[in-house]
Scaffold this motif. Structure first.
Motif, short mmCIF file in Angstrom:
data_model
loop_
_atom_site.label_atom_id
_atom_site.label_comp_id
_atom_site.label_asym_id
_atom_site.label_seq_id
_atom_site.Cartn_x
_atom_site.Cartn_y
_atom_site.Cartn_z
N THR A 1 0.53 -1.32 -0.04
CA THR A 1 0.07 -0.08 0.05
C THR A 1 0.97 1.20 0.11
O THR A 1 2.14 1.12 0.22
CB THR A 1 -0.72 0.09 1.24
N HIS A 2 0.21 2.59 0.01
CA HIS A 2 1.07 3.67 -0.02
C HIS A 2 1.81 3.66 1.32
O HIS A 2 3.02 4.00 1.52
CB HIS A 2 0.02 5.00 -0.26
N ALA A 3 1.15 3.55 2.33
CA ALA A 3 1.54 3.33 3.75
C ALA A 3 2.83 2.32 3.79
O ALA A 3 3.81 2.54 4.51
CB ALA A 3 0.57 3.18 4.80
N GLY A 4 2.68 1.27 3.07
CA GLY A 4 3.72 0.21 3.22
C GLY A 4 4.92 0.96 2.33
O GLY A 4 6.22 0.55 2.92
N GLU A 5 4.68 1.56 1.21
CA GLU A 5 6.01 2.09 0.53
C GLU A 5 6.66 3.22 1.43
O GLU A 5 7.99 3.00 1.56
CB GLU A 5 5.48 2.75 -0.69
N VAL A 6 5.68 3.81 1.93
CA VAL A 6 6.56 4.90 3.01
C VAL A 6 7.20 4.30 4.28
O VAL A 6 8.46 4.27 4.47
CB VAL A 6 5.49 5.94 3.65
N PHE A 7 6.63 3.37 4.67
CA PHE A 7 7.18 2.40 6.01
C PHE A 7 8.65 1.56 5.53
O PHE A 7 9.58 1.67 6.08
CB PHE A 7 6.36 1.41 6.30
N LEU A 8 8.65 1.20 3.94
CA LEU A 8 9.57 0.38 3.65
C LEU A 8 10.87 1.51 3.46
O LEU A 8 11.97 0.91 3.92
CB LEU A 8 9.19 -0.05 2.47
N GLN A 9 10.74 2.55 3.14
CA GLN A 9 11.72 3.33 2.87
C GLN A 9 12.47 3.90 4.49
O GLN A 9 13.64 4.29 4.36
CB GLN A 9 11.21 4.85 2.38
N HIS A 10 11.70 3.93 5.43
CA HIS A 10 12.18 4.10 6.75
C HIS A 10 12.85 2.78 7.26
O HIS A 10 13.64 2.73 8.05
CB HIS A 10 11.42 4.71 7.67
N CYS A 11 12.32 1.75 7.04
CA CYS A 11 12.59 0.38 7.54
C CYS A 11 13.91 -0.04 7.04
O CYS A 11 14.67 -0.55 7.74
CB CYS A 11 11.57 -0.65 7.13
N LEU A 12 14.20 0.14 5.71
CA LEU A 12 15.33 -0.62 5.16
C LEU A 12 16.70 0.12 5.90
O LEU A 12 17.34 -0.68 6.49
CB LEU A 12 15.53 -0.27 3.81
N PRO A 13 17.04 1.51 6.03
CA PRO A 13 18.11 2.06 6.60
C PRO A 13 17.96 1.63 8.28
O PRO A 13 19.22 1.36 8.97
CB PRO A 13 18.27 3.43 6.66
N ALA A 14 16.98 1.67 8.83
CA ALA A 14 16.78 1.20 10.30
C ALA A 14 17.18 -0.23 10.79
O ALA A 14 17.94 -0.43 11.72
CB ALA A 14 15.36 1.46 10.71
N VAL A 15 16.86 -1.05 9.82
CA VAL A 15 17.20 -2.42 10.01
C VAL A 15 18.62 -2.65 9.91
O VAL A 15 19.38 -3.33 10.73
CB VAL A 15 16.54 -3.38 9.03
N GLN A 16 19.21 -1.72 8.86
CA GLN A 16 20.66 -1.91 8.52
C GLN A 16 21.38 -1.56 9.66
O GLN A 16 22.54 -2.11 10.22
CB GLN A 16 21.04 -1.16 7.28
N LEU A 17 20.85 -0.49 10.32
CA LEU A 17 21.54 0.05 11.36
C LEU A 17 21.67 -0.71 12.68
O LEU A 17 22.53 -0.99 13.42
CB LEU A 17 20.91 1.37 11.90
N LEU A 18 20.19 -1.55 12.95
CA LEU A 18 20.33 -2.44 13.88
C LEU A 18 21.07 -3.61 13.76
O LEU A 18 21.54 -4.15 14.72
CB LEU A 18 18.59 -2.85 14.14
N GLN A 19 21.12 -4.20 12.52
CA GLN A 19 22.11 -5.19 12.25
C GLN A 19 23.29 -5.01 12.31
O GLN A 19 24.06 -5.95 13.05
CB GLN A 19 21.59 -5.72 10.73
N ASP A 20 23.62 -3.83 12.01
CA ASP A 20 25.31 -3.39 12.33
C ASP A 20 25.32 -3.49 14.10
O ASP A 20 26.50 -3.73 14.36
CB ASP A 20 25.37 -1.90 11.47
N GLY A 21 24.47 -2.83 14.57
CA GLY A 21 24.72 -2.64 15.94
C GLY A 21 24.63 -4.11 16.58
O GLY A 21 25.69 -4.31 17.66
N CYS A 22 24.15 -5.07 16.31
CA CYS A 22 23.87 -6.34 16.60
C CYS A 22 25.43 -7.11 16.54
O CYS A 22 25.86 -7.70 17.18
CB CYS A 22 22.81 -7.19 16.20
N ARG A 23 25.93 -6.99 15.22
CA ARG A 23 27.41 -7.55 14.94
C ARG A 23 28.12 -6.91 15.71
O ARG A 23 29.08 -7.67 16.28
CB ARG A 23 27.47 -7.22 13.35
N ALA A 24 28.08 -5.56 16.04
CA ALA A 24 29.48 -5.10 16.59
C ALA A 24 29.41 -5.39 18.10
O ALA A 24 30.42 -5.69 18.85
CB ALA A 24 29.04 -3.32 16.68
#
Length: 303
Positions: free
Chosen positions: A59-82
């Motif tokens: 949905t449009h809301a899903g597209e907006v959420f995906l744009q924010h979700c991608l960098p957030a998940v990358q940051l969290l994954q980096d933090g977990c690895r560290a």
């Protein structure tokens, strides 16, 4: 990390357009994947996908959420690895350091950093010329000032660092103490090269106004460490980074002059050419150096 897992399920479902494909990639059952998406939609109180018997699209809301979700998940994954790496951080760290700060301050800190992470190997180049990051086998450069190349990535280490006027007690006894900037015209000012030119116009702020003054002296160095050594030896007045001379100020080898003036900003950054170089080792180094620099400035702060 339940929420992180749900974000990952959402991203894979959005990218594949299929709950079953996302489930297969994540080694989950389609039912578990579907439940996770529904739970996420309930938490957000909105539909993220439009479903039919044959297709699944955002949905449009899903597209907006995906744009924010991608960098957030990358940051969290980096933090977990560290965090998970902990003492197991390992690998080669190739870094270029500025002459004065690198030789007299950072090198002893790197000794401690290696004690914390004994599986890290260091390859260090010391020079005030940023070009070394391209000529030599280094991945990172620790440097003062703004980015010389907008394509480079800057990781802040000490953003509130500034330059200060300073001189040795022996010089001040012999030549007097300048009370205002105009007095510098009667003093021997020790200058250094900034890039390809002599840094002989010193800039300050006072009462909200920018002030600059042209200085001169009988010594110019390509090496910041030489300027500090000349100042300590009593050959003139220097305009140095607080981090460079913190130990000299504390020991009384140098005296801060005109303390009411705000010196030119000299932020310290770790520079690299590609964001992919920001590994857990680099993140650990950035955090370590930031804390040490903050402690050093705190120790010389004027009440």
């Amino acid at each position: 990390m339940k929420l992180l897992r749900e974000f990952e399920i959402f991203i894979h479902t959005a990218q594949t357009g299929s709950l079953s494909d996302a489930a297969r990639l994540l080694d989950l059952s389609p039912a578990a994947t579907s439940i996770a998406i529904k739970r996420l939609e309930a938490q957000l109180n909105t539909a993220l996908f439009i479903r039919s018997t044959r297709s699944l699209r955002l949905t449009h809301a899903g597209e907006v959420f995906l744009q924010h979700c991608l960098p957030a998940v990358q940051l969290l994954q980096d933090g977990c690895r560290a965090v998970q790496a902990g003492d197991q951080l390992s690998g080669l760290l190739q870094i270029s350091l500025p002459s004065d700060l690198g030789r007299n301050v950072i090198l002893p800190w790197l000794d401690e950093f290696q004690r914390l992470y004994p599986q890290i190997k260091l390859r260090v180049a010391i020079s005030d010329r940023l070009a070394d990051i391209f000529r030599e086998s280094v991945d990172l450069a620790l440097r003062y000032g703004s980015l010389p190349d907008s394509a480079m990535i800057a990781l802040p280490v000490c953003s509130d660092n500034r330059r200060v006027l300073c001189a040795a007690p022996s010089y001040l006894v012999q030549h007097g103490t300048p009370k205002q900037l105009s007095d510098l015209a009667q003093h021997n000012c020790l200058c250094f090269m900034l890039g390809d030119y002599v840094y002989d116009r010193w800039r300050f702020r006072a009462l909200g106004q920018e002030i600059s003054i042209q200085v001169s002296g009988d010594r110019v160095a390509l090496d910041g460490d030489a300027v500090r050594r000349w100042a300590v030896a009593g050959f003139g007045i220097a305009y140095k980074s607080q981090l460079d001379i913190a130990d000299d100020l504390q020991a009384g080898r140098l005296i801060r002059l005109c303390p009411d003036l705000e010196g030119e900003a000299a932020p310290l950054n770790l520079l690299c050419a590609d964001r992919r170089q920001i590994s857990p080792i680099v993140q650990a180094l950035q955090s370590y150096l930031s804390q040490r620099c903050a402690n050093l400035l705190q120790a010389i702060s004027v009440d």
